[in-house]
Design a protein around this motif. Sequence first.
Motif, PDB file in Angstrom:
ATOM      1  N   ASP A   1       0.846  -1.188   0.000  1.00 21.87           N
ATOM      2  CA  ASP A   1       0.000   0.000   0.000  1.00 21.87           C
ATOM      3  C   ASP A   1       0.884   1.241   0.000  1.00 21.87           C
ATOM      4  O   ASP A   1       2.113   1.157  -0.138  1.00 21.87           O
ATOM      5  CB  ASP A   1      -0.959  -0.010   1.189  1.00 21.87           C
ATOM      6  N   ALA A   2       0.267   2.408   0.160  1.00 18.86           N
ATOM      7  CA  ALA A   2       1.029   3.660   0.118  1.00 18.86           C
ATOM      8  C   ALA A   2       2.063   3.726   1.237  1.00 18.86           C
ATOM      9  O   ALA A   2       3.168   4.246   1.049  1.00 18.86           O
ATOM     10  CB  ALA A   2       0.065   4.847   0.214  1.00 18.86           C
TER      11      ALA A   2
ATOM     12  N   MET B   1       5.224   2.322  -9.182  1.00 21.79           N
ATOM     13  CA  MET B   1       4.106   2.411  -8.249  1.00 21.79           C
ATOM     14  C   MET B   1       2.752   2.323  -8.949  1.00 21.79           C
ATOM     15  O   MET B   1       1.914   1.494  -8.588  1.00 21.79           O
ATOM     16  CB  MET B   1       4.188   3.709  -7.434  1.00 21.79           C
TER      17      MET B   1
ATOM     18  N   LEU C   1      -0.780   2.086  -7.541  1.00 22.23           N
ATOM     19  CA  LEU C   1      -0.750   3.088  -6.472  1.00 22.23           C
ATOM     20  C   LEU C   1      -0.221   4.408  -7.019  1.00 22.23           C
ATOM     21  O   LEU C   1       0.964   4.528  -7.311  1.00 22.23           O
ATOM     22  CB  LEU C   1       0.153   2.608  -5.320  1.00 22.23           C
TER      23      LEU C   1
ATOM     24  N   PRO D   1       1.505   7.831  -6.967  1.00 25.34           N
ATOM     25  CA  PRO D   1       2.390   8.459  -5.985  1.00 25.34           C
ATOM     26  C   PRO D   1       1.735   9.676  -5.342  1.00 25.34           C
ATOM     27  O   PRO D   1       1.078  10.479  -6.011  1.00 25.34           O
ATOM     28  CB  PRO D   1       3.613   8.859  -6.811  1.00 25.34           C
ATOM     29  N   GLN D   2       1.906   9.805  -4.041  1.00 19.93           N
ATOM     30  CA  GLN D   2       1.401  10.939  -3.297  1.00 19.93           C
ATOM     31  C   GLN D   2       2.555  11.854  -2.903  1.00 19.93           C
ATOM     32  O   GLN D   2       3.721  11.564  -3.177  1.00 19.93           O
ATOM     33  CB  GLN D   2       0.645  10.440  -2.055  1.00 19.93           C
TER      34      GLN D   2
ATOM     35  N   HIS E   1       5.511  10.329  -1.190  1.00 21.32           N
ATOM     36  CA  HIS E   1       6.420   9.545  -2.027  1.00 21.32           C
ATOM     37  C   HIS E   1       7.351  10.448  -2.828  1.00 21.32           C
ATOM     38  O   HIS E   1       8.546  10.154  -2.977  1.00 21.32           O
ATOM     39  CB  HIS E   1       5.612   8.637  -2.956  1.00 21.32           C
TER      40      HIS E   1
END
Length: 489
Positions: free
Chosen positions: A329-330, A356, A362, A364-365, A368
């Motif tokens: 997960d993140a 990712m 996922l 990227p946030q 990240h």
Amino acid sequence: MLPQRHNPMLTHSRAALVRAVTACAGCREAQALHSLTWKLGLASDVVLATALLTRYAKRGLLASAQRLFDEMPRRDVVACNAMLAALGAAGRTADTRALFERMPDRTPASWNTMVTCHCRAGDLASARRVFEASLRAGSSSVVSWNAMIDGYCKVGRMDAARDLFDRMGCTLPDVVTWNTMMAGYLHQGEPAAAIAMFHRLVHIHQQQQQHEEEHRLRPTTVTMATVVTACTQVGDFALGQQIHLQIRQQGTRVDAVLSNSLMDMYFKCGSVDRALDVFRTMPSRPNLFCWNTVIAGLGMNGRGQDAVNAFRDMVDGARNRRQHEVKPDAVTFVALLSACSHSGLVAAGRKLFADMLPVYGLPPQTEHYGCVVDLLCRAGRVDEAARLVRTMPGRPNAKVLGSLLLLDAHAPEREGGVRLSEWAARRISEMDLGDGAAYGLSNVYASLQRWDRVEEHRSGVRAAARHGRGTRHKQPGRTCYDLASSCAN
């Protein structure tokens, strides 16, 4: 022909149907059994109807449960309690209260449901009124006390929780009560109080053993996981290791939550081999939270390549061993990219970041991006880091921009780097003057011995802070793999 209630064949069918309803796993099975009860003339059987109602509620079929309850020609207190629990679990506070008020008879279970329902809704005032009413009616139980204490703990009212706990005296609390108080102190940032509660619990339990009393206060897996986490937070690793030895000697069941707490403690005190030993000897397959703890723990101890290997084993090893696949997960990627950053694994970090979305689904946030910027900055790749910051979706936060300041503080001879620092510091000052990174540019100027610019920058930041520009309220930090994340309550 004998009346229905005395027919041996129907009595046998009723018992078989009750067992079948209790054991059925799916919604269709429950509905089929419901139809069968009508065909056999058992629709008015309160025991069978209550079993069906409970099964509907557990499967989330509240409408079916309500319809069945409304159609029951006769309802006893057990059936009413089952419907009450179904409504309470669904968060239907008003309906729960209405049914409770209509009930001619109430048992301790009825009062427990109401207290719990109000606590879940965050209405502690109503919960307390119901709780006190149950005491006056002589229908309270330890469950009601625990629900009320837990409600106070969850909103941080530890004084009120402790008042109730002390009011219970020495005989009423069970181990759930103690666990609730310990967890409450831990989550409110008072780990020392949680440890003190544990010592007191152990002392009372030992006294019970000496008098050959029932083991109501025997510490459980939850107790041990909570106190180990508390030891980690206060840095008392000697006590944590002593408790681990106690766990082994007493044969306490070790689940994923307790394993996670032990691993976190050993990683944070630098005992990597002991942490990995706990991981390897887990009695059950490690879940995602355990893998995240291992990856983060290896990274914080400078073993970035081992963290990457652990990640590969998590996503590929399960498939090779024909085990249940664990999907990252993140949080996994924050731990993984941070591990790459601290160990200088630029190529591995880039590849993982690039994979990712296309490989793991996922996106990227900001966190990240911050890890990758930090990775590039530590490797001296200022241009690449700057390009990533300028092209990332959304506004970079102070942590991301602060990495650029950190880079330029280590490489002040780059005039272009100083210009980049000025740009980053301006952005930080605009969004968060409470962040120490807003002052980072002054360190860059100081390393260049440009003292006039140092004072100019600091004065500008202080002036903006006095006028409240760019300020915000900061939230307390939380570790990405804390106990609250491991339980799912």
